[in-house]
Write a protein that holds these residues in place. Structure first.
Motif, mmCIF file in Angstrom:
data_model
loop_
_atom_site.group_PDB
_atom_site.id
_atom_site.type_symbol
_atom_site.label_atom_id
_atom_site.label_comp_id
_atom_site.label_asym_id
_atom_site.label_seq_id
_atom_site.Cartn_x
_atom_site.Cartn_y
_atom_site.Cartn_z
ATOM 1 N N CYS A 185 61.601 -6.437 -15.018
ATOM 2 C CA CYS A 185 62.556 -7.242 -14.248
ATOM 3 C C CYS A 185 63.958 -7.134 -14.826
ATOM 4 O O CYS A 185 64.929 -6.911 -14.100
ATOM 5 C CB CYS A 185 62.085 -8.692 -14.234
ATOM 6 S SG CYS A 185 63.190 -9.829 -13.354
ATOM 7 N N GLN A 186 64.069 -7.291 -16.142
ATOM 8 C CA GLN A 186 65.379 -7.265 -16.796
ATOM 9 C C GLN A 186 66.080 -5.921 -16.627
ATOM 10 O O GLN A 186 67.281 -5.863 -16.344
ATOM 11 C CB GLN A 186 65.220 -7.566 -18.288
ATOM 12 C CG GLN A 186 64.864 -8.999 -18.602
ATOM 13 C CD GLN A 186 64.640 -9.202 -20.096
ATOM 14 O OE1 GLN A 186 64.502 -8.252 -20.860
ATOM 15 N NE2 GLN A 186 64.592 -10.448 -20.525
ATOM 16 N N ASP A 187 65.337 -4.827 -16.806
ATOM 17 C CA ASP A 187 65.929 -3.493 -16.784
ATOM 18 C C ASP A 187 65.890 -2.846 -15.403
ATOM 19 O O ASP A 187 66.326 -1.712 -15.230
ATOM 20 C CB ASP A 187 65.218 -2.587 -17.788
ATOM 21 C CG ASP A 187 65.438 -3.036 -19.225
ATOM 22 O OD1 ASP A 187 66.140 -4.045 -19.432
ATOM 23 O OD2 ASP A 187 64.912 -2.387 -20.146
ATOM 24 N N ARG A 188 65.359 -3.569 -14.419
ATOM 25 C CA ARG A 188 65.279 -3.091 -13.028
ATOM 26 C C ARG A 188 64.600 -1.721 -12.961
ATOM 27 O O ARG A 188 65.148 -0.759 -12.411
ATOM 28 C CB ARG A 188 66.680 -3.039 -12.404
ATOM 29 C CG ARG A 188 67.408 -4.379 -12.392
ATOM 30 C CD ARG A 188 68.795 -4.233 -11.769
ATOM 31 N NE ARG A 188 69.507 -5.489 -11.772
ATOM 32 C CZ ARG A 188 70.268 -5.921 -12.752
ATOM 33 N NH1 ARG A 188 70.407 -5.155 -13.822
ATOM 34 N NH2 ARG A 188 70.884 -7.072 -12.691
ATOM 35 N N LEU A 189 63.408 -1.656 -13.532
ATOM 36 C CA LEU A 189 62.703 -0.388 -13.648
ATOM 37 C C LEU A 189 61.705 -0.198 -12.505
ATOM 38 O O LEU A 189 61.129 -1.159 -12.002
ATOM 39 C CB LEU A 189 61.951 -0.321 -14.984
ATOM 40 C CG LEU A 189 62.808 -0.473 -16.240
ATOM 41 C CD1 LEU A 189 61.931 -0.458 -17.474
ATOM 42 C CD2 LEU A 189 63.863 0.618 -16.322
ATOM 43 N N LEU A 190 61.506 1.052 -12.136
ATOM 44 C CA LEU A 190 60.502 1.398 -11.128
ATOM 45 C C LEU A 190 59.164 1.559 -11.849
ATOM 46 O O LEU A 190 58.710 2.666 -12.144
ATOM 47 C CB LEU A 190 60.887 2.678 -10.394
ATOM 48 C CG LEU A 190 62.090 2.578 -9.456
ATOM 49 C CD1 LEU A 190 62.440 3.945 -8.894
ATOM 50 C CD2 LEU A 190 61.788 1.603 -8.316
ATOM 51 N N ALA A 191 58.551 0.431 -12.159
ATOM 52 C CA ALA A 191 57.295 0.424 -12.900
ATOM 53 C C ALA A 191 56.517 -0.821 -12.509
ATOM 54 O O ALA A 191 57.082 -1.803 -12.040
ATOM 55 C CB ALA A 191 57.569 0.437 -14.407
ATOM 56 N N VAL A 192 55.194 -0.759 -12.718
ATOM 57 C CA VAL A 192 54.345 -1.899 -12.382
ATOM 58 C C VAL A 192 53.129 -1.898 -13.294
ATOM 59 O O VAL A 192 52.609 -0.847 -13.657
ATOM 60 C CB VAL A 192 53.897 -1.843 -10.896
ATOM 61 C CG1 VAL A 192 53.052 -0.601 -10.631
ATOM 62 C CG2 VAL A 192 53.148 -3.095 -10.494
ATOM 63 N N VAL A 193 52.709 -3.107 -13.727
ATOM 64 C CA VAL A 193 51.447 -3.230 -14.454
ATOM 65 C C VAL A 193 50.338 -3.196 -13.410
ATOM 66 O O VAL A 193 50.160 -4.123 -12.627
ATOM 67 C CB VAL A 193 51.389 -4.536 -15.264
ATOM 68 C CG1 VAL A 193 50.031 -4.652 -15.965
ATOM 69 C CG2 VAL A 193 52.507 -4.577 -16.300
ATOM 70 N N ALA A 194 49.590 -2.090 -13.403
ATOM 71 C CA ALA A 194 48.595 -1.865 -12.350
ATOM 72 C C ALA A 194 47.183 -2.215 -12.772
ATOM 73 O O ALA A 194 46.285 -2.259 -11.928
ATOM 74 C CB ALA A 194 48.645 -0.403 -11.899
ATOM 75 N N GLY A 195 46.955 -2.454 -14.057
ATOM 76 C CA GLY A 195 45.608 -2.774 -14.492
ATOM 77 C C GLY A 195 45.593 -3.453 -15.842
ATOM 78 O O GLY A 195 46.302 -3.040 -16.759
ATOM 79 N N ARG A 196 44.785 -4.514 -15.950
ATOM 80 C CA ARG A 196 44.566 -5.208 -17.218
ATOM 81 C C ARG A 196 43.072 -5.112 -17.508
ATOM 82 O O ARG A 196 42.262 -5.753 -16.852
ATOM 83 C CB ARG A 196 45.046 -6.661 -17.138
ATOM 84 C CG ARG A 196 46.563 -6.755 -17.013
ATOM 85 C CD ARG A 196 47.050 -8.189 -16.927
ATOM 86 N NE ARG A 196 46.816 -8.757 -15.609
ATOM 87 C CZ ARG A 196 47.205 -9.982 -15.251
ATOM 88 N NH1 ARG A 196 47.823 -10.756 -16.136
ATOM 89 N NH2 ARG A 196 46.977 -10.438 -14.038
ATOM 90 N N ILE A 197 42.719 -4.316 -18.507
ATOM 91 C CA ILE A 197 41.344 -3.844 -18.689
ATOM 92 C C ILE A 197 40.879 -4.200 -20.101
ATOM 93 O O ILE A 197 41.666 -4.143 -21.057
ATOM 94 C CB ILE A 197 41.303 -2.322 -18.458
ATOM 95 C CG1 ILE A 197 41.822 -2.002 -17.045
ATOM 96 C CG2 ILE A 197 39.901 -1.770 -18.648
ATOM 97 C CD1 ILE A 197 42.236 -0.559 -16.848
#
Length: 254
Positions: free
Chosen positions: A26-38
């Motif tokens: 959010c802070q760095d406005r990045l094109l990324a997502v946490v897609a899995g918590r395993i």
């Protein structure tokens, strides 16, 4: 879009990782997502079977006696031709040498420890590296210049700001409170500073402008901030703060 996976047998640490990384994105406005918590290596391999593709995985090195280690998982992924990036996380730095001896080629290492700032800085570094983004450039673009006493100037990042407070003892004095605990007082008004800072900041009280991302909660008419400050929230702003908090919780759910 960078896909980020978190794999650790400690649910509380996975939750901490998720919170830190969500904030970085959010802070760095990045094109990324946490897609899995395993929570295990076997589940990670199953996830990748069902969702093939490159990813940046923060992978625990030690899942306990009798279970696949981070090295075992790395070996299995390499045999399958998986080209994802692995950052090993551990409380035991001596295990890092075992990784190198195994022939694995890790993207990096992170020590879990208790220093959250150090952990977050390491995560930010590896996410930027995976995205091939220059974090210094990101920070420069979000830097503001403050004029303090004697005409001297101080540069700070918008990401470092927790809140701004209108000083009662200094005429037209505005104090910036930052995440590292520093206080920088300049001459101005909250209205002008709000216009300069732009989106991401909310006027919760006539004397306080706060960074939305630093709000942790709202209780008994006070906003709780990440530096543990409690600042008053005007009656007319409480509904908006509650809406923002609910939105933030929804965004953090995978």
């Amino acid at each position: 879009m960078l896909r980020i996976l978190l794999c650790d047998d400690d649910p509380s640490f996975v939750s901490l990782e998720n919170d830190l990384i969500t904030r970085i994105i959010c802070q760095d406005r990045l094109l990324a997502v946490v897609a899995g918590r395993i929570c295990s290596g076997a589940q990670l391999l199953t996830f990748l079977d069902n969702h093939p593709g490159d990813s940046l995985t923060f992978l625990d090195l030690d899942f306990g006696k009798g279970l696949q280690s981070g090295i075992d998982i790395s070996t299995a992924l390499r045999r399958r031709g998986d080209r994802g990036k692995l950052v090993f996380t551990t409380n035991h730095q001596e295990l890092a040498m075992n990784v190198l001896k195994s022939g694995a080629e890790p993207f990096g290492f992170l020590e879990k420890g208790t220093d959250m700032k150090l952990l977050a800085a390491g995560m930010r570094r590896y996410i930027h590296m995976a995205l091939r983004v220059d974090p210094e450039k990101t920070r420069r673009e979000d830097t503001i210049c403050l004029t303090v006493g004697g005409g001297e100037t101080v540069e700070i990042s918008r990401d470092e700001i927790v809140c701004l407070e209108a000083e009662k003892s200094v005429s037209h004095g505005i104090t910036y409170h930052t995440v590292n605990g520093s206080r920088i007082t300049v001459l101005g008004t909250l209205q002008k500073e709000a216009a300069r800072l732009g989106n991401g900041f909310v006027r919760v009280h006539r004397s306080y402008l706060v960074a939305e991302k630093e709000i942790l909660g709202l209780k008994d008419g006070y906003v709780l901030l990440s530096d543990q400050q409690q600042v008053p929230c005007a009656l007319g702003m409480r509904a908006e703060v509650k809406r923002w908090l609910e939105k933030g919780r929804r965004l953090s759910v995978c």
